[in-house]
Design a protein around this motif. Sequence first.
Motif, short mmCIF file in Angstrom:
data_model
loop_
_atom_site.label_atom_id
_atom_site.label_comp_id
_atom_site.label_asym_id
_atom_site.label_seq_id
_atom_site.Cartn_x
_atom_site.Cartn_y
_atom_site.Cartn_z
N SER A 79 12.07 -4.98 23.98
CA SER A 79 11.98 -3.55 24.18
C SER A 79 13.11 -2.82 23.48
CB SER A 79 12.00 -3.24 25.69
OG SER A 79 11.68 -1.88 25.92
N LEU A 80 13.02 -1.51 23.50
CA LEU A 80 14.07 -0.69 22.91
C LEU A 80 15.38 -0.85 23.66
CD1 LEU A 80 12.03 2.60 22.64
CD2 LEU A 80 12.75 1.21 20.71
N TYR A 127 18.59 3.76 18.89
CA TYR A 127 18.10 2.57 19.55
C TYR A 127 18.09 1.40 18.55
CZ TYR A 127 16.12 5.71 23.12
OH TYR A 127 15.93 6.66 24.11
N PHE A 155 19.37 10.22 19.83
CA PHE A 155 19.62 8.91 20.42
C PHE A 155 19.40 7.84 19.35
CE2 PHE A 155 19.64 10.46 24.78
CZ PHE A 155 18.89 11.62 24.69
N PHE A 190 15.71 -3.59 13.87
CA PHE A 190 14.96 -2.35 13.63
C PHE A 190 15.72 -1.24 14.36
CE2 PHE A 190 11.62 0.08 12.19
CZ PHE A 190 10.69 0.52 13.13
N PHE A 210 10.51 10.21 18.24
CA PHE A 210 11.14 9.13 17.51
C PHE A 210 10.93 9.25 16.01
CE2 PHE A 210 12.72 6.07 20.58
CZ PHE A 210 12.15 6.51 21.75
N ILE A 267 16.11 2.64 15.38
CA ILE A 267 15.24 3.81 15.56
C ILE A 267 16.04 4.94 16.18
CG2 ILE A 267 13.01 4.63 16.42
CD1 ILE A 267 12.34 1.71 17.13
N GLN A 303 15.98 -2.43 18.19
CA GLN A 303 14.90 -3.21 18.75
C GLN A 303 14.76 -4.52 17.97
OE1 GLN A 303 10.86 -1.57 18.62
NE2 GLN A 303 10.49 -2.34 20.68
N ARG A 346 14.46 -0.61 9.03
CA ARG A 346 14.58 -2.06 9.18
C ARG A 346 15.75 -2.55 8.34
NH1 ARG A 346 11.63 -4.95 12.03
NH2 ARG A 346 9.97 -3.39 12.11
N PRO A 364 10.67 7.14 12.31
CA PRO A 364 9.86 5.98 11.95
C PRO A 364 10.62 4.66 11.97
CG PRO A 364 10.39 7.23 10.01
CD PRO A 364 10.90 8.03 11.16
N GLY A 365 11.94 4.73 12.08
CA GLY A 365 12.72 3.50 12.15
C GLY A 365 13.23 3.04 10.79
N LEU A 402 18.90 1.18 24.01
CA LEU A 402 19.67 2.36 23.65
C LEU A 402 21.08 1.94 23.26
CD1 LEU A 402 19.89 5.48 23.52
CD2 LEU A 402 20.61 5.41 25.92
#
Lengths: 116, 111
Positions: A43-44, A36, A34, A91, A107, A93, A38, A112, A109-110, A46
């Motif tokens: 909030s996240l 996402y 998935f 961000f 998840f 993710i 943010q 940026r 770590p994302g 999708l």
Amino acid sequence: GAVVSQHPSWVICKSGTSVKIECRSLDFQATTMFWYRQFPKQSLMLMATSNEGSKATYEQGVEKDKFLINHASLTLSTLTVTSAHPEDSSFYICSARDRSASAKQYFGPGTRLTVT
Amino acid sequence: QKEVEQNSGPLSVPEGAIASLNCTYSDRGSQSFFWYRQYSGKSPELIMSIYSNGDKEDGRFTAQLNKASQYVSLLIRDSQPSDSATYLCAVNKWQGGKLIFGQGTELSVKP
């Protein structure tokens, strides 16, 4: 166990260029990943669901031609932000569902992204 | 009505106290329930999963599920300043489906 990595962890690009983000499940197989997004203090959100070997399913309002997703193997999914604009700065993710563990998602770590 | 609702907080508790985080969901057919912790600037981390009615304990964390009331909660015992984060409740309607997240509850544990 259940480690998901993302690369790069941060990226700065110029407006109009494309950026590719990789998401890997390191110690398990993920038939579904998935993506996402943010924004600060929110909030996240999708963006899309990515299934190995098939086309991604995008959420309403997410442009599939702008956010290209490829899930080429059971351990790798990529998100390419095409023709990036400053408003795409966020961000990003990914998460991966372990095919052997009911519904759990882990998840990364994302990443940026900053578009100048 | 949102599919998954949480109080946004912030919830402030003193160090050593019990922090109680609540979540309600709208779809009675939901099957799997999760709590994630997210530190500022980081991605969410899975801390608890629960699938059947009752309590599930893991260290200082206890998840409680009441499907009749469509309610899931997370208790954090002996709260520490390091527990200060945003806690996300997530619900899965069916095993192959996507997670539906609440907006998160910000927890602040004061020394």
